[in-house]
Design a protein around this motif. Structure first.
Motif, PDB file in Angstrom:
ATOM      1  N   SER A 224       0.817  -1.220   0.000  1.00 22.81           N
ATOM      2  CA  SER A 224       0.000   0.000   0.000  1.00 22.81           C
ATOM      3  C   SER A 224       0.850   1.269   0.000  1.00 22.81           C
ATOM      4  O   SER A 224       0.332   2.353  -0.276  1.00 22.81           O
ATOM      5  CB  SER A 224      -0.966  -0.007   1.187  1.00 22.81           C
ATOM      6  OG  SER A 224      -0.276  -0.075   2.415  1.00 22.81           O
ATOM      7  N   ARG A 225       2.123   1.157   0.343  1.00 23.92           N
ATOM      8  CA  ARG A 225       2.997   2.343   0.303  1.00 23.92           C
ATOM      9  C   ARG A 225       4.457   1.886   0.275  1.00 23.92           C
ATOM     10  O   ARG A 225       4.742   0.688   0.316  1.00 23.92           O
ATOM     11  CB  ARG A 225       2.757   3.251   1.511  1.00 23.92           C
ATOM     12  CG  ARG A 225       3.067   2.611   2.832  1.00 23.92           C
ATOM     13  CD  ARG A 225       3.044   3.600   3.995  1.00 23.92           C
ATOM     14  NE  ARG A 225       3.422   2.913   5.210  1.00 23.92           N
ATOM     15  CZ  ARG A 225       2.573   2.288   6.018  1.00 23.92           C
ATOM     16  NH1 ARG A 225       1.288   2.315   5.757  1.00 23.92           N
ATOM     17  NH2 ARG A 225       3.013   1.652   7.089  1.00 23.92           N
TER      18      ARG A 225
ATOM     19  N   ALA B   3       4.738  -0.575  -2.637  1.00 22.78           N
ATOM     20  CA  ALA B   3       3.982   0.150  -3.669  1.00 22.78           C
ATOM     21  C   ALA B   3       4.851   0.368  -4.902  1.00 22.78           C
ATOM     22  O   ALA B   3       4.388   0.221  -6.042  1.00 22.78           O
ATOM     23  CB  ALA B   3       3.493   1.483  -3.105  1.00 22.78           C
TER      24      ALA B   3
ATOM     25  N   PHE C 203      -2.272  -5.521   1.746  1.00 21.14           N
ATOM     26  CA  PHE C 203      -2.093  -4.493   2.780  1.00 21.14           C
ATOM     27  C   PHE C 203      -2.723  -5.040   4.057  1.00 21.14           C
ATOM     28  O   PHE C 203      -3.454  -6.045   4.025  1.00 21.14           O
ATOM     29  CB  PHE C 203      -2.775  -3.169   2.379  1.00 21.14           C
ATOM     30  CG  PHE C 203      -4.268  -3.266   2.414  1.00 21.14           C
ATOM     31  CD1 PHE C 203      -4.953  -3.926   1.408  1.00 21.14           C
ATOM     32  CD2 PHE C 203      -4.990  -2.739   3.474  1.00 21.14           C
ATOM     33  CE1 PHE C 203      -6.331  -4.057   1.461  1.00 21.14           C
ATOM     34  CE2 PHE C 203      -6.369  -2.865   3.529  1.00 21.14           C
ATOM     35  CZ  PHE C 203      -7.041  -3.525   2.510  1.00 21.14           C
TER      36      PHE C 203
ATOM     37  N   ASP D  37      -4.412   0.054   5.474  1.00 18.36           N
ATOM     38  CA  ASP D  37      -4.731   1.255   4.701  1.00 18.36           C
ATOM     39  C   ASP D  37      -5.301   0.886   3.325  1.00 18.36           C
ATOM     40  O   ASP D  37      -4.597   0.913   2.318  1.00 18.36           O
ATOM     41  CB  ASP D  37      -3.459   2.099   4.563  1.00 18.36           C
ATOM     42  CG  ASP D  37      -3.719   3.431   3.886  1.00 18.36           C
ATOM     43  OD1 ASP D  37      -4.863   3.685   3.454  1.00 18.36           O
ATOM     44  OD2 ASP D  37      -2.761   4.213   3.785  1.00 18.36           O
TER      45      ASP D  37
ATOM     46  N   ALA E   1      -7.409   2.487   1.399  1.00 17.74           N
ATOM     47  CA  ALA E   1      -7.458   3.571   0.401  1.00 17.74           C
ATOM     48  C   ALA E   1      -6.134   3.654  -0.358  1.00 17.74           C
ATOM     49  O   ALA E   1      -6.121   3.785  -1.595  1.00 17.74           O
ATOM     50  CB  ALA E   1      -7.772   4.894   1.091  1.00 17.74           C
ATOM     51  N   SER E   2      -5.029   3.554   0.353  1.00 14.98           N
ATOM     52  CA  SER E   2      -3.723   3.620  -0.322  1.00 14.98           C
ATOM     53  C   SER E   2      -3.509   2.394  -1.205  1.00 14.98           C
ATOM     54  O   SER E   2      -2.986   2.513  -2.327  1.00 14.98           O
ATOM     55  CB  SER E   2      -2.597   3.722   0.713  1.00 14.98           C
ATOM     56  OG  SER E   2      -2.684   4.936   1.402  1.00 14.98           O
TER      57      SER E   2
ATOM     58  N   THR F 118      -5.751   0.701  -2.694  1.00 16.08           N
ATOM     59  CA  THR F 118      -6.619   0.864  -3.863  1.00 16.08           C
ATOM     60  C   THR F 118      -5.977   1.799  -4.880  1.00 16.08           C
ATOM     61  O   THR F 118      -6.040   1.570  -6.095  1.00 16.08           O
ATOM     62  CB  THR F 118      -8.002   1.394  -3.415  1.00 16.08           C
ATOM     63  OG1 THR F 118      -8.571   0.429  -2.523  1.00 16.08           O
ATOM     64  CG2 THR F 118      -8.926   1.597  -4.601  1.00 16.08           C
ATOM     65  N   ARG F 119      -5.315   2.846  -4.398  1.00 16.17           N
ATOM     66  CA  ARG F 119      -4.611   3.757  -5.319  1.00 16.17           C
ATOM     67  C   ARG F 119      -3.467   3.035  -6.035  1.00 16.17           C
ATOM     68  O   ARG F 119      -3.240   3.248  -7.221  1.00 16.17           O
ATOM     69  CB  ARG F 119      -4.066   4.976  -4.558  1.00 16.17           C
ATOM     70  CG  ARG F 119      -5.114   6.065  -4.343  1.00 16.17           C
ATOM     71  CD  ARG F 119      -4.457   7.376  -3.914  1.00 16.17           C
ATOM     72  NE  ARG F 119      -3.808   7.277  -2.618  1.00 16.17           N
ATOM     73  CZ  ARG F 119      -4.449   7.420  -1.447  1.00 16.17           C
ATOM     74  NH1 ARG F 119      -5.738   7.654  -1.431  1.00 16.17           N
ATOM     75  NH2 ARG F 119      -3.789   7.310  -0.308  1.00 16.17           N
ATOM     76  N   VAL F 120      -2.773   2.180  -5.323  1.00 17.19           N
ATOM     77  CA  VAL F 120      -1.686   1.416  -5.955  1.00 17.19           C
ATOM     78  C   VAL F 120      -2.267   0.488  -7.030  1.00 17.19           C
ATOM     79  O   VAL F 120      -1.728   0.376  -8.140  1.00 17.19           O
ATOM     80  CB  VAL F 120      -0.884   0.615  -4.900  1.00 17.19           C
ATOM     81  CG1 VAL F 120       0.112  -0.323  -5.573  1.00 17.19           C
ATOM     82  CG2 VAL F 120      -0.162   1.570  -3.951  1.00 17.19           C
TER      83      VAL F 120
ATOM     84  N   THR G 294      11.120   6.235   3.126  1.00 22.07           N
ATOM     85  CA  THR G 294       9.719   5.794   3.192  1.00 22.07           C
ATOM     86  C   THR G 294       9.157   6.205   4.554  1.00 22.07           C
ATOM     87  O   THR G 294       9.866   6.764   5.395  1.00 22.07           O
ATOM     88  CB  THR G 294       9.583   4.264   3.063  1.00 22.07           C
ATOM     89  OG1 THR G 294      10.054   3.659   4.286  1.00 22.07           O
ATOM     90  CG2 THR G 294      10.369   3.716   1.877  1.00 22.07           C
ATOM     91  N   GLU G 295       7.893   5.836   4.767  1.00 19.21           N
ATOM     92  CA  GLU G 295       7.232   6.215   6.027  1.00 19.21           C
ATOM     93  C   GLU G 295       7.563   5.280   7.186  1.00 19.21           C
ATOM     94  O   GLU G 295       7.118   5.491   8.308  1.00 19.21           O
ATOM     95  CB  GLU G 295       5.718   6.265   5.820  1.00 19.21           C
ATOM     96  CG  GLU G 295       5.288   7.381   4.878  1.00 19.21           C
ATOM     97  CD  GLU G 295       3.808   7.297   4.528  1.00 19.21           C
ATOM     98  OE1 GLU G 295       3.016   6.860   5.389  1.00 19.21           O
ATOM     99  OE2 GLU G 295       3.464   7.655   3.396  1.00 19.21           O
TER     100      GLU G 295
END
Ligand code: NAP
Length: 250
Positions: free
Chosen positions: A13-14, A18, A35, A38, A40-41, A43-45, A194-195
């Motif tokens: 997811s990130r 990602a 994931f 998260d 939403a993230s 789904t964006r990937v 990264t985070e």
């Protein structure tokens, strides 16, 4: 359908996962985007994968949870058939601390996700890929860490130990399944922007630690994904049981 071009990326997811998902999509892989929290993230990937003309699945599963992880593999079986690739990327760190101040619950969670989760996903992939079991082969890439070699003193020796386990596992499994059509390798990132560093209590670590890196900068998630994608590809057809370090010389 080309079975060899479907890959599961855990923790996609990130960050590095990602980047692996989008890089692998660009190289023609359909990508199952795993994931834990998260959606939403993730789904964006998946949308970024589809934007490159490849298929994507968005799959919630904590890889430290066996039932959820088995359900994820069953869903991939049902939708896509056998996997050709696995990127064991999901991993966690915890607050920077000395060993004498750590709680055992932290170690259990870290080993559950970083080690048991990796072994579990690899086991499920091998069961599906192994020519010994009627499969058609495949490739697995595990995410290690420079901490496996440096030890993470004063920061997270538990995390370092979990990644040392990944190195040993990569060597052993790579040799174990080498004659069964499966290659197993690892990428060992250094300090990557990264985070993940926020979870260690030092969100600016990538920038602030750049001075200890011979190249004097942190790496990017895509610089790790490039190595992962190469190891998964047929370009690395004679490479197994080894670790590629992506650390700017550290
Ligand atoms: P990150 O930015 O924190 O991303 C971690 C990813 O893993 C997220 O997509 C997260 O998704 C997912 N995740 C976390 N726990 C999970 C679980 N139990 N089950 C499934 N997914 C889970 O981390 P990163 O920096 O990209 O790191 C990726 C890998 O590289 C890790 O194995 C890490 O140890 C390794 N690594 C990173 C660095 C670095 O400097 N960044 C250096 C060496 C090694 P949700 O939030 O949706 O759960």
């Amino acid at each position: 359908m080309d079975f060899r071009r479907t890959v599961l990326v855990t923790g996609a997811s990130r960050g590095i996962g990602a980047a692996c998902a989008t890089k692998l999509a660009a190289q023609g892989w359909d990508v199952a985007v795993n994931f834990a929290r998260d959606e939403a993230s993730a789904t964006r990937v998946a949308e970024a994968v589809r934007a490159q003309g490849r298929r994507a699945l968005v799959l919630r599963a904590d890889v430290g949870d066996e039932a959820a992880t088995l359900a994820m593999f069953a869903r991939i079986d049902a939708e896509w058939g056998p996997l050709g690739g696995l990127v064991n990327n999901a991993g966690i760190v915890d607050m920077q601390s000395r060993l004498e101040d750590m709680e055992t619950a932290r170690w259990r969670r870290m080993l559950d996700v970083n080690v048991v989760g990796t072994l579990l996903c690899a086991r499920e992939a091998v069961r599906r890929m192994s020519t010994r079991r009627g499969g058609r082969g495949g490739a697995i890439v595990n995410l290690s860490s420079a901490a496996a070699v440096l030890g993470g003193p004063g920061l997270y020796v538990d995390y370092a130990a979990s990644k040392g386990a990944i190195d040993s596992f990569t060597t052993g499994l790579g040799r174990e399944v080498a004659a069964d059509g499966i290659r197993v390798n690892a990428v060992r990132p250094g300090i990557i922007d990264t985070e993940i560093h926020a979870a260690s209590g030092d969100p600016n670590r990538a920038a602030s630690a750049a001075g200890v890196v011979p190249m004097k900068r942190p790496g990017t998630a895509m610089e790790c994904a490039n190595a992962v994608a190469w190891l998964l590809s047929d370009e690395a057809s004679y490479v197994t049981g080894t670790v590629v370090t992506v650390s700017g010389g550290r």
